[in-house]
Design an enzyme around this catalytic site. Structure first.
Site, short mmCIF file in Angstrom:
data_model
loop_
_atom_site.label_atom_id
_atom_site.label_comp_id
_atom_site.label_asym_id
_atom_site.label_seq_id
_atom_site.Cartn_x
_atom_site.Cartn_y
_atom_site.Cartn_z
NE ARG A 162 -4.17 -1.71 0.29
CZ ARG A 162 -4.24 -2.91 -0.26
NH1 ARG A 162 -3.14 -3.52 -0.80
NH2 ARG A 162 -5.21 -3.67 0.03
CB SER A 237 -8.59 -1.65 4.09
OG SER A 237 -8.99 -3.00 3.36
CD GLU A 333 -5.71 0.86 2.19
OE1 GLU A 333 -5.50 0.94 1.06
OE2 GLU A 333 -6.46 0.52 2.86
#
Ligand code: EPU
Length: 337
Positions: A162, A237, A333
């Site tokens: 990520r 997420s 995130e």
């Protein structure tokens, strides 16, 4: 190009947060983008792609530039491979569908991820054993300050979990205008070991899955676990899965021997944040219109009229409680503004 004022961004972020942009313009070509950039100071700009990885906690006192560049083009083919250049404003899943239709392999495991192609490299989107970097060839960019065009190859993007250079030292400096992918035309490399993919294929009695079969299995898994942003606002997420060192991991394991984990290297362990959040008692909980999804605790949801501050407050409560209960610090995130 049409400039709008006090424009609601509710339909431009998948959380469905009703914040306003002081000014808003949608650009459809690189020339339009260059014109807007050249006429406005960079500190007054806010770049918007698909709005799928952000939480707005306030109105934006800025000129919001909606990157709506469209187009998909095959640039080269070899016996086994095909190179496809995709403009930044294309919807990610529509590009996946284009690949499935043409039997191009490589991104079928990334089916149904919300967002646009141009923002996918920034956080190196990933799911079910595959990451964007696996098929990424290069991306074309525009430097905001100077309007210089620059190509970045895979190495230069410094992809990680990520993560990429565009989230670190080059944050806010370049705009990705297109992304080029290297996909397979035949002998596809299939990733079917993750989670329930194999089980779904077995249930359907599929022994040699096509990219379409794999995409359909992924779509079924995602639909069973993850809320559709069109129905229930969310940003996928909300937190990253934390990665801890061996020492921390051993302490954690002593207390929670039942916790799932992945060994990344012999000294790095990834622990699912969804499990930690569930353990902290938040799964399925609702506070006003802000909540934690009932099937996947990693996903925060907007039941309708939650404000960005309410979602953010919930996220901070979760972070604190998870730390207190498990000793592990989880970080968002999504990008918070
Ligand atoms: N788990 C729980 N409770 C939960 C959720 C998960 O105990 O509420 C446990 C599961 O039982 C499983 C483990 O956590 O043992 C992992 O769960 P899952 O396979 O659902 O994946 P994840 O690690 O929670 C990541 C990505 C997802 C991606 C899936 C599948 C991150 C931050 N998230 O989630 O990405 O779809 O793997 O590959 O890495 C996204 O980024 O928006 C996203 C949805």
């Amino acid at each position: 190009m049409r400039f709008e004022e006090y424009k609601s961004l509710k339909n431009h972020n998948t959380f469905g947060i009703d914040c306003e942009a002081r000014y808003f313009v949608s650009v459809e070509t690189v020339e339009e983008l260059k014109k807007v950039l050249s006429e406005n100071p960079s500190e007054a700009l806010f770049l918007l792609g698909g709005g799928s990885n952000m939480l707005l906690t306030d109105n934006l006192d800025a000129l919001v530039i909606h990157l709506n560049l469209k187009g998909i083009e095959i640039t080269k083919t070899t016996e086994k491979e095909v190179f496809v250049k995709v403009m930044a404003g294309e919807t990610w899943h529509e590009f996946v569908e284009y690949c499935i239709k043409n039997d191009f392999g490589g991104i079928e495991n990334l089916s149904l991820i919300p967002g646009n192609v141009g923002t996918a490299p920034i956080q190196n989107i990933g799911a079910y054993g595959v990451e964007l970097k696996d098929t990424f060839e290069s991306c074309h960019t525009l430097k905001i300050e100077t309007l210089e065009e620059r190509e970045f190859n895979k190495e230069e993007c410094q992809f990680g979990y990520r993560n990429s250079i565009f989230k670190n030292e080059l944050k806010g400096k370049y705009i990705i205008t297109s992304v080029s992918f290297k996909l397979t035309k035949k002998d596809h490399k299939k990733n079917i070991s993750y989670g329930d993919i194999q089980k779904i294929l077995n249930d359907k009695n599929i022994k040699h899955p096509s990219v379409k079969d794999i995409s359909e299995a992924i779509i079924a898994i995602r639909q069973s676990k993850l809320p559709d942003p069109k129905v229930l606002g969310n940003s996928g997420s909300f937190f990253k899965n934390p990665i801890v060192n061996s020492e921390r991991f051993q302490e954690f394991r002593k207390e929670f021997p039942e916790a799932p984990f992945y060994e990344i290297t012999p000294t790095e362990f990834k622990i699912p944040a969804g499990w930690l959040i569930e353990k902290a008692g938040f799964k399925g909980k609702r506070f006003g219109d802000a909540g934690v999804h009932k099937n996947q605790a990693l996903v925060l949801v907007n039941y309708g009229n939650a404000t960005g501050q309410e979602i953010w407050q919930l996220a901070m409560d979760i972070q604190k409680q998870v730390k207190e209960m498990t000793g592990i610090f989880i970080v968002p995130e999504v990008n918070v503004f």
